[in-house]
Design an enzyme around this catalytic site. Structure first.
Site, PDB file in Angstrom:
ATOM      1  N   ARG A 160       0.649  -1.291   0.115  1.00  0.00           N
ATOM      2  CA  ARG A 160       0.159  -0.012   0.117  1.00  0.00           C
ATOM      3  C   ARG A 160       0.991   1.264  -0.276  1.00  0.00           C
ATOM      4  NH1 ARG A 160      -2.829  -3.836   3.200  1.00  0.00           N
ATOM      5  NH2 ARG A 160      -1.582  -3.048   5.053  1.00  0.00           N
ATOM      6  N   GLU A 167       5.533 -10.025  15.717  1.00  0.00           N
ATOM      7  CA  GLU A 167       4.967 -10.839  16.992  1.00  0.00           C
ATOM      8  C   GLU A 167       5.126 -12.274  16.728  1.00  0.00           C
ATOM      9  OE1 GLU A 167       2.033  -8.708  14.535  1.00  0.00           O
ATOM     10  OE2 GLU A 167       3.810  -7.783  14.801  1.00  0.00           O
TER      11      GLU A 167
END
Length: 176
Positions: free
Chosen positions: A61, A98
């Site tokens: 993006r 994560e």
């Protein structure tokens, strides 16, 4: 900046991609010509006097506004991608996420020490990907590095700016 028109056009999808996450969908801004023009104008005002020579768009993006702004600033565009997507010799940077390790790369001939670089992506949440991009671009020793996001999430206990040194020049158009 928090332009009300942009905020009104930003879609929030609760519990995506997992429960407890409020996904900010920037595609609703991209599909609206007026939103695109507002974002481009605001970005241009932020960077028109900075001497930017290269804009690094972060996959995927980040490519959208990086390309539009590069045209307006008369700068080049550098694509920062996942491994295996760029055809020539690259330089890589790996970083912790994560749930594992990820890697990004750019062509090794895309930036030099005379460049003033703007790193651009759609969203600042934890800051991990952009920090890796910052480290990657730093390997080229450009004159200056600026960092920009369309959206910064601060309402969910995220502290993405903490991933950077305090003197890093970071701007965002929308804070939620």
């Amino acid at each position: 900046m928090n332009n009300k028109f942009l905020l009104d056009h930003l879609r929030c999808i609760p519990d995506f991609p997992q429960k407890g996450i409020n996904f900010r969908d920037v595609t609703t801004l991209f599909k609206d010509a007026e939103c695109m023009q507002i974002m481009l104008d605001e970005l241009y005002e932020l960077y028109k006097d900075k001497g930017v020579t290269k804009i690094v768009g972060i996959e995927s993006r980040g490519f959208v506004m990086a390309s539009a702004l590069a045209c307006k600033l008369d700068a080049g565009v550098v694509l920062c991608r996942k491994p295996g997507k760029l055809p020539a010799a690259t330089v890589q940077e790996s970083y912790e996420k994560e749930y594992g390790v990820d890697t990004i790369e750019i062509h090794q001939d895309s930036i030099d020490e005379n460049d003033i670089v703007l790193l651009h992506d759609d969203l600042l949440a934890t800051g991990g990907t952009m920090r890796a991009a910052y480290n990657l671009v730093s390997k080229f020793h450009p004159k200056k590095i600026y960092v920009n996001f369309l959206i910064e999430i601060t309402d969910e206990g995220l502290h993405g700016r903490d991933a950077f040194e305090k003197d890093t020049d970071i701007t965002t158009l929308i804070t939620v």
